[in-house]
Design an enzyme around this catalytic site. Structure first.
Site, mmCIF file in Angstrom:
data_model
loop_
_atom_site.group_PDB
_atom_site.id
_atom_site.type_symbol
_atom_site.label_atom_id
_atom_site.label_comp_id
_atom_site.label_asym_id
_atom_site.label_seq_id
_atom_site.Cartn_x
_atom_site.Cartn_y
_atom_site.Cartn_z
ATOM 1 N N LYS A 113 0.987 -1.392 0.195
ATOM 2 C CA LYS A 113 0.213 0.159 0.075
ATOM 3 C C LYS A 113 0.574 1.294 0.039
ATOM 4 O O LYS A 113 0.395 2.304 -0.327
ATOM 5 C CB LYS A 113 -0.763 0.030 1.340
ATOM 6 C CG LYS A 113 -1.800 -1.008 0.834
ATOM 7 C CD LYS A 113 -3.181 -0.901 1.677
ATOM 8 C CE LYS A 113 -4.133 -2.074 1.225
ATOM 9 N NZ LYS A 113 -3.695 -3.329 1.576
HETATM 10 C C1 PLP Z 1 -4.275 -4.582 0.842
HETATM 11 C C2 PLP Z 1 -3.492 -5.919 0.796
HETATM 12 C C3 PLP Z 1 -3.992 -6.773 -0.288
HETATM 13 C C4 PLP Z 1 -5.065 -6.807 -1.096
HETATM 14 O O1 PLP Z 1 -5.152 -5.827 -1.922
HETATM 15 P P1 PLP Z 1 -6.219 -5.183 -2.729
HETATM 16 O O2 PLP Z 1 -5.794 -3.931 -3.602
HETATM 17 O O3 PLP Z 1 -7.387 -4.853 -1.552
HETATM 18 O O4 PLP Z 1 -6.754 -6.279 -3.625
HETATM 19 C C5 PLP Z 1 -3.078 -8.037 -0.229
HETATM 20 N N1 PLP Z 1 -1.896 -8.136 0.600
HETATM 21 C C6 PLP Z 1 -1.621 -7.283 1.375
HETATM 22 C C7 PLP Z 1 -0.360 -7.565 2.293
HETATM 23 C C8 PLP Z 1 -2.518 -6.120 1.600
HETATM 24 O O5 PLP Z 1 -1.890 -5.200 2.513
#
Ligand code: PLP
Length: 476
Positions: A113
């Site tokens: 993120k």
């Molecule tokens: C947010 C997240 C996901 C999922 O990603 P999306 O964009 O919501 O599909 C997968 N793995 C981790 C470690 C995350 O923080």
């Protein structure tokens, strides 16, 4: 470039406007009027660029109302050596024949993120200053998503963050990560209650439109198009790196596939955007955990969000979703970008709890390139172990969901790139269970647990929260 709503009820708006919004004004999601295209020659001409330079090229196609030099400066600041540990920003690591990892977790919170949030932090600060506005971001977190927002927005002018977290429910590492941020504009609030209580408090504030307007409340959630556009950059980067070793004559159009550990469908949607823009992507393989609502959708064409009671707490917690907030953007494409059909589908969803697109399902793979698979705790443990034994690389449980599903979809001659969505250091228990290795906190974060922390403890009380925010919200 202008942006419209999937449901057809929003005046077309420029990029800098939609950055500040989660949803479109009509309750739909914001999408580009037409996805920008990149020719094979243009793509090839970007091969020598460093990550921040590539980000500026790709994002310039979306942010046409932000001057080029400003955008380049934002990308340099977002993807700096201070923020990202790896020199390349996004390192590619070969795991086993046919499968490589795309390292998206080199940022301050050790998860992917950061890739989008760091850019959003820079661009929000710029856009707010230009329009003399303020933004008070309210969020609820059970640990991971909140910290990426805080690290991206700390110290930013015109922005404050109020992050609600459940008291005593996070790991020492998660607490230290968030509560050790001492910036004046970061407010951590530990609520007496569980995550749902935090989320309900946040919803109550957003539903009070007068309070929301008066204090410039906003969110930076996963449907924010700034995040989706910034995430598309690393699909360009990964394709360029995967084709670096090819003879020049074989590069154009050379196809790779991606497997994406998925929750709210934001990350893989960015991959689809990159594919539409012109990155030669053959398959986008969606990996789910036990919360397999999206795997079911891609296999059957039926989308049936789960109830809270049917949503499992798993060992890949960032993928524990009951519904996928970004899926509406994909369904919009499937329905021929027709806002009336899309709105009808969402009405059906609200009335019956499901959407049946089984007649369109064959196109999900043939036309859009999507496939899917799911895994369990036992699969994650076995995958972390087998990857460690074969390659010596330790992966986290979300990435393990990806590798497990990727192995089921590897095709000869097509490199499979698995997105590494978090670092294993965040999940030491499952790593120990799988490998017997005790994995410590990365060197550059040594001492994190001992740093001073600042947090406000609060009862599950809306009035107290309002007063706290009203007294500290930034104004312009
Ligand atoms: C947010 C997240 C996901 C999922 O990603 P999306 O964009 O919501 O599909 C997968 N793995 C981790 C470690 C995350 O923080």
């Amino acid at each position: 470039m202008k942006y419209i709503s999937t449901r057809g009820g929003m005046e077309p708006a420029p990029y800098s406007e939609i950055l500040l919004e989660g949803l479109a004004t009509d309750g739909g999601l914001v999408v580009p009027e037409a996805v920008p295209r990149v020719s094979a020659q243009q793509l090839e001409s970007w091969r020598t660029l460093a990550y921040p330079e590539l980000a500026a090229e790709v994002l310039a196609l979306f942010a046409t109302d932000i001057p080029r030099d400003e955008l380049a400066a934002m990308c340099r600041a977002a993807y700096s050596a201070e923020n990202f540990v790896a020199e390349e920003v996004v390192p590619i690591t070969a795991l086993e024949p046919g499968i490589s990892l795309v390292g998206l977790s080199e940022g301050p919170t050790l998860a992917f993120k950061d890739m989008a949030m760091q850019f959003l932090g820079q661009s929000l600060e710029y856009v707010l200053a230009r329009s003399d506005r303020a933004l008070n971001v309210i969020g609820a977190t059970s640990g991971d998503t909140g910290s990426a927002a805080e690290y991206a927005l700390r110290g930013k002018d015109g922005i404050a963050v109020f992050m609600l977290s459940p008291q005593g429910r996070m790991s020492d590492f998660q607490r230290a990560q968030m509560y050790s941020l001492l910036d004046d504009n970061i407010h951590n609030i530990a609520v007496e209650g569980v995550f749902d209580d935090c989320q309900n408090l946040m919803k109550a504030l957003f539903e009070d439109l007068e309070f929301k307007r008066a204090h410039h409340l906003g969110a930076v959630n996963s449907v924010n198009l700034g995040r989706v556009s910034a995430q598309s950059v690393y699909y360009f980067w990964a394709w360029l790196r995967a084709t670096d070793a090819l003879p020049e004559s074989e590069r154009a159009g050379f196809e790779v596939s991606f497997t994406v550990p998925s929750g709210n469908f934001g990350n893989i949607l960015s991959g689809y955007t990159a594919k539409t823009m012109g990155v030669p992507i053959r398959r986008l393989v969606l990996a789910a955990n036990e919360n397999n609502v999206l795997d079911e959708f891609f296999r059957t064409g039926v989308y049936a969000p789960r109830s809270a009671a049917d949503t499992h707490a798993t060992s890949s917690p960032s993928m524990d979703i009951s519904k996928a907030s970004n899926l509406e953007r994909f369904v919009f494409e499937v329905l021929g970008r027709d806002p009336e059909r899309l709105a009808a589908a969402w009405t059906e969803l609200a009335q019956t709890g499901r959407i049946d697109l089984s007649s369109e399902q064959p196109r999900f793979e043939s036309e859009f390139g999507f496939l899917s698979g799911a895994s369990t705790h036992a699969d994650r443990v076995a995958t972390i172990r087998s990857v460690f034994e074969r390659s010596g690389v330790v992966i986290d449980p979300h990435t393990a969901d990806g590798v497990k599903v990727a192995r089921e979809h590897v095709e000869p001659g097509v490199p499979m790139l698995v997105l590494e969505t978090a670092k294993p250091a965040k999940f030491p228990e499952i790593v120990f269970e799988a490998t017997g290795e005790r994995i410590g906190i990365p060197e550059h974060l040594a001492g994190l647990l001992e740093r001073p922390q600042r947090v406000t403890e609060m009862a599950d009380d809306e009035a107290e929260l309002r007063a706290f925010i009203a007294a500290r919200a930034v104004q312009r």
